[in-house]
Write an enzyme that holds these catalytic residues in place. Sequence first.
Site, PDB file in Angstrom:
ATOM      1  N   SER A 192      -2.865   3.903  -1.586  1.00  0.00           N
ATOM      2  CA  SER A 192      -2.672   3.523  -2.981  1.00  0.00           C
ATOM      3  C   SER A 192      -3.913   2.742  -3.439  1.00  0.00           C
ATOM      4  CB  SER A 192      -1.377   2.711  -3.114  1.00  0.00           C
ATOM      5  OG  SER A 192      -0.906   2.754  -4.433  1.00  0.00           O
ATOM      6  N   ASP A 447       3.366  13.442  -5.222  1.00  0.00           N
ATOM      7  CA  ASP A 447       3.046  12.088  -5.678  1.00  0.00           C
ATOM      8  C   ASP A 447       2.309  12.111  -7.024  1.00  0.00           C
ATOM      9  OD1 ASP A 447       2.236   9.457  -5.952  1.00  0.00           O
ATOM     10  OD2 ASP A 447       0.656   9.596  -4.422  1.00  0.00           O
ATOM     11  N   HIS A 472       4.023   9.613  -2.193  1.00  0.00           N
ATOM     12  CA  HIS A 472       2.997   8.575  -2.112  1.00  0.00           C
ATOM     13  C   HIS A 472       2.803   8.084  -0.668  1.00  0.00           C
ATOM     14  CE1 HIS A 472       0.481   5.985  -4.492  1.00  0.00           C
ATOM     15  NE2 HIS A 472       1.070   4.869  -4.132  1.00  0.00           N
TER      16      HIS A 472
END
Length: 510
Positions: A192, A447, A472
């Site tokens: 991320s 994602d 994700h």
Amino acid sequence: MLLSPPLAVLLLGLQSALCLGLGGQNLWLLKDKVLRSQEQRAQRYLLESWKAFPARSKGGWTEPREGFFPQPLDHFNRRNNATYKQRFWVNTELWEREQGPVFLYIGGEGALTPYSVLAGEHVDLARKYRALLVSLEHRYYGASINPDGLTDQKIQFLSSQQALADLATFHAFISQQYNLTRSNTWICFGGSYPGSLSAWFRLKFPHLVYAAVASSAPVRAQLDFTAYNKVVSQSLSNPIVGGSLKCRAAVAHVFSRLDQILKGGNTSGLEADFGSCRKLNGSDDYGEFVSNLADIIMGTVQYNQETPDNSIANLCQVMTNHSLGSAYQRLVLLNKNYMASMELKCVDNSHQNVLEKLRSTEVKPYGVGERQWYYQTCAEFGYYQTCEDEGCPLSRWMTLQSQVGVCAQIFGIHPGSVQQAVYFTNEYYGADHPESSRIIFVNGNIDPWHALSVLKNQSSSEVAVVINGTAHCANMNPPEDRDPPSLRQARQKIDDQIGIWLASAHQYPW
Ligand SMILES: *[C@@H]1O[C@H](CO)[C@@H](O)[C@H](O)[C@H]1NC(C)=O
Ligand SMILES: *[C@@H]1O[C@H](CO)[C@@H](O)[C@H](O)[C@H]1NC(C)=O
Ligand SMILES: *[C@@H]1O[C@H](CO)[C@@H](O)[C@H](O)[C@H]1NC(C)=O
Ligand SMILES: *[C@@H]1O[C@H](CO)[C@@H](O)[C@H](O)[C@H]1NC(C)=O
Ligand SMILES: *[C@@H]1O[C@H](CO)[C@@H](O)[C@H](O)[C@H]1NC(C)=O
Ligand SMILES: *[C@@H]1O[C@H](CO)[C@@H](O)[C@H](O)[C@H]1NC(C)=O
Ligand SMILES: *[C@@H]1O[C@H](CO)[C@@H](O)[C@H](O)[C@H]1NC(C)=O
């Protein structure tokens, strides 16, 4: 300290930050839940691996070392000699002393825990390649912040540039503490936002880190992140994860119904049906109301299968089941299930409360940092998950103006400045075509964040892996039996690539 493994694991505490994102209030709650679930999985995985290797646990087990060291508050102004204490963890257990490589796990927009050097893909790789494991909590999050850090004056020293400079100092600190030399090859990992930092650390400090793995890294900043909900729409329709066109249509239908009701202005039915804590007071609250409901959909997509009761397949089973009543009634049920799973008595849809929370400068040493992260979106990245496009299946009340407006209300950063900040970030780092080498970008096509990442090979050593059917940061979790073949293959590719890179640095095989 030596402890028997299971006891030690229980003593480690219960917060981590393996992989986060951005969003409204309900999405923040979901993130916390995902973190807890990832920790529980990490615990289970650790216990199982100890059972599998009883010989190793016989001699006890070295608890990862938690430490703090002083960092300049402002790396770019030597006339400011203020510092803060930054937190890190070290796990030496797997390290081939003296020659082994160093695997650096980069923290992001929440507190880090010992799990950052105990479980996950990078730890499995460290076991294979005999690496020293270190992790660094991001400045201004968790315990790595001064008590006055969140004031309007002090928050200015929170930026990705400062965070990268922190990593450079940390590199020197660890090298000195463990007598490392240039032959200890560093490889960094992150998912991320820290995935972006991982790529950028290699990009800006190639002399410090030999290679980087960047998972679900939104390296392209964008003010109006319309593609987020475009991917949500695709994922809701994707049969590979239990989605269908019917499911997407039911979601789109009910949100347009909600928009219609809100337009009419009589919200008493909505408040009762969806468990609002208070009466909705005007359009700002309408925005929070629909965002909180959209968060359930967005969070389910982003974190598909991260928690046992949270998957696109479950969501679509409810949203397409006509025996549960109209699409509206099915959304009521989804919301009820969500509230039950989060143990919420009611949903706070007050925009004033959201602003108050974001204004609060109280430092909490655990969990995600909402004020900090919102500041970073205003000052660097944008990433506003809007729904003003034709194809968006959620509410039209999710506007750019309502989200970017918060930057001015809370931090005095006006929309034009946010846009300039986003341009600068992309100029500074190279957006989704960073000119670097030895970086592997990993994304799952379910994602929504993959839309801002690197999806194509940039060169023979800057490569992209796109996993068909995962959400994700799925690759960063320890392996599980239910992992689809595409995910296993991706992990293998990352492993192979790291093996090749370490061999080229004369660090492998032994
Ligand atoms: C920081 O700078 C001030 C003067 O600018 C000085 O008085 C102080 O001793 C310095 N503190 C440290 C820790 O060096
Ligand atoms: C590093 O080297 C010094 C001096 O040779 C030695 O005293 C120290 O124990 C070493 N530290 C580690 C962690 O190996
Ligand atoms: C508002 O909606 C509720 C429930 O949907 C309904 O019972 C009520 O009569 C409506 N009030 C007005 C003033 O239309
Ligand atoms: C409703 O919102 C307005 C501003 O939009 C504010 O002045 C008022 O105090 C709010 N009322 C309640 C009950 O919160
Ligand atoms: C639809 O909901 C009903 C009532 O809860 C349930 O009995 C049925 O199994 C559901 N059907 C599917 C396909 O999930
Ligand atoms: C990207 O590079 C990797 C490794 O060099 C290679 O296996 C893969 O086929 C390439 N992918 C594309 C789309 O060119
Ligand atoms: C993903 O997998 C599904 C089912 O195996 C397949 O139909 C689809 O074409 C794949 N998509 C991509 C982009 O490879």
